[in-house]
Design a protein around this motif. Sequence first.
Motif, PDB file in Angstrom:
ATOM      1  N   ASP A   1       5.442   5.173  -2.725  1.00  0.00           N
ATOM      2  CA  ASP A   1       5.233   6.614  -2.671  1.00  0.00           C
ATOM      3  C   ASP A   1       3.758   6.931  -2.924  1.00  0.00           C
ATOM      4  O   ASP A   1       3.138   6.323  -3.787  1.00  0.00           O
ATOM      5  CB  ASP A   1       6.115   7.238  -3.752  1.00  0.00           C
TER       6      ASP A   1
ATOM      7  N   GLU B   1       4.893  -5.142   2.523  1.00  0.00           N
ATOM      8  CA  GLU B   1       6.216  -5.016   3.126  1.00  0.00           C
ATOM      9  C   GLU B   1       7.017  -3.916   2.449  1.00  0.00           C
ATOM     10  O   GLU B   1       8.007  -3.449   2.958  1.00  0.00           O
ATOM     11  CB  GLU B   1       6.968  -6.340   2.970  1.00  0.00           C
ATOM     12  N   LYS B   2       6.546  -3.530   1.263  1.00  0.00           N
ATOM     13  CA  LYS B   2       7.304  -2.558   0.472  1.00  0.00           C
ATOM     14  C   LYS B   2       6.731  -1.164   0.628  1.00  0.00           C
ATOM     15  O   LYS B   2       5.512  -0.989   0.646  1.00  0.00           O
ATOM     16  CB  LYS B   2       7.216  -2.944  -1.008  1.00  0.00           C
ATOM     17  N   TYR B   3       7.601  -0.184   0.690  1.00  0.00           N
ATOM     18  CA  TYR B   3       7.150   1.191   0.727  1.00  0.00           C
ATOM     19  C   TYR B   3       6.733   1.603  -0.669  1.00  0.00           C
ATOM     20  O   TYR B   3       7.396   1.296  -1.647  1.00  0.00           O
ATOM     21  CB  TYR B   3       8.281   2.094   1.237  1.00  0.00           C
TER      22      TYR B   3
ATOM     23  N   GLY C   1      -0.229   0.143   2.911  1.00  0.00           N
ATOM     24  CA  GLY C   1       1.075   0.273   3.580  1.00  0.00           C
ATOM     25  C   GLY C   1       1.189  -0.653   4.784  1.00  0.00           C
ATOM     26  O   GLY C   1       2.236  -1.245   5.040  1.00  0.00           O
TER      27      GLY C   1
ATOM     28  N   TYR D   1      -4.430   3.814   0.910  1.00  0.00           N
ATOM     29  CA  TYR D   1      -2.961   3.867   0.917  1.00  0.00           C
ATOM     30  C   TYR D   1      -2.398   3.410   2.262  1.00  0.00           C
ATOM     31  O   TYR D   1      -1.448   2.638   2.327  1.00  0.00           O
ATOM     32  CB  TYR D   1      -2.519   5.303   0.602  1.00  0.00           C
ATOM     33  N   GLN D   2      -3.014   3.890   3.335  1.00  0.00           N
ATOM     34  CA  GLN D   2      -2.544   3.511   4.674  1.00  0.00           C
ATOM     35  C   GLN D   2      -2.739   2.007   4.913  1.00  0.00           C
ATOM     36  O   GLN D   2      -1.890   1.346   5.496  1.00  0.00           O
ATOM     37  CB  GLN D   2      -3.326   4.273   5.762  1.00  0.00           C
TER      38      GLN D   2
END
Lengths: 239, 239
Positions: free
Chosen positions: B191, B187-189, B183, B179-180
Amino acid sequence: MTQNFIHTYVSVDCVVFGFDHENRLNILLVQRHIDVPERQKRLPGSLIFSNEDVDDAAERVLHELTGIKKMVQKQFRCFADPLRASNEHDIKWMEKEYKQQIDRIMTVAYLSLCKIDHKINSTKYDTVDWCPIDEIPSLPFDHNKIINESLIEIRRWIETDFSIIFELLPKKFTIRQLYQLYGALSEKYIDIKNFHKKISSFNYIVALDEIEKNVSHRAARYYKFDAKIYKKNNTKLIK
Amino acid sequence: MTQNFIHTYVSVDCVVFGFDHENRLNILLVQRHIDVPERQKRLPGSLIFSNEDVDDAAERVLHELTGIKKMVQKQFRCFADPLRASNEHDIKWMEKEYKQQIDRIMTVAYLSLCKIDHKINSTKYDTVDWCPIDEIPSLPFDHNKIINESLIEIRRWIETDFSIIFELLPKKFTIRQLYQLYGALSEKYIDIKNFHKKISSFNYIVALDEIEKNVSHRAARYYKFDAKIYKKNNTKLIK
């Protein structure tokens, strides 16, 4: 000891794809003035100038040689085999064309997608014309290799962004046209029924209230590509 | 009139990505011998030889400068701004380094993904080290621009082939690590709950019968990437 570093001329070569009315993938070739008939056709390309950036050169050269302006060209690979310009006919032609003794030449290759009805003209060469991909002759330099690599690249590009396939189609198209184009670009065979099913799940391919006219087979419906819907749905890294 | 065609030196520059134990994206930088401290760090790169193809040069240069051998390097762009090597410190350094008067230099940039624990060493430069992407200083030539473009390229690459993200992770990893990394590249966040849900639908990310040890937070399960399953499911042009 001073090492022998490369000091070279650099050209750009433009691979322009089109999709013709017989549903064949084509590439734009120019015909250069050279006495050896079998080495006349080549990709549109030329040396870049000393004060020029390479993307600007690609734009200038494509315009000068084919009349095409403002086309999105994707730089896809630098070809630098030390022997790529060692054929005697090519060396003679370069001397005549560029008025320079050229020992080595690197090229940066560009890829673009063009509607087949786009106006083409050239002041520099007698002939600029589309050539079906299955009928591409033996070309000078490593232009056959460049075309082969460009096919791999265009496949990758479509995998990343399926929307670019529509650059090659008319504004309204039938599913059969899309299928034929997909088949020409893909390495894998896909059954037309499965293709129809898959395509019908894409909400960015929109049915029009219009069917083919004057065709001998059953008239097919026209569709259009909706870039806005596509963009909304396809912006994630993980699909 | 003879036109003024480019006749240039050509280099390769290698952007090597790593993902560190603090879950940060890093790039490998070398430190060159130059009196101006703020221009010492640079991408590993060098001129190519007169009899060398550009891919071979990238392999040689990366090995000479970092000790890394047999790494897959993806050629991603040629940088040819006529002014990219016009800084006086860079010109002086090139004269000293290459024993040549260099007026213009084009570079072909390569991208590769490296496990952060890969052995790094160099005979040529004193220092070769990872630098977190957020802490990259102002670099000579257009190396900052090359790094920015390489980030765009790596995103495209992951879109085409998600499996390459695992090149940056240890063989066994937690979903938080993935996930990190995602991220850091995206470019997009996204959840973390949605990410978990998405990831659990990928059958090529396989849970191992092993959890983290000696951690202060709740120990997480380890996963591995199964390349065979991935390959089986992801060979179609249309996904």
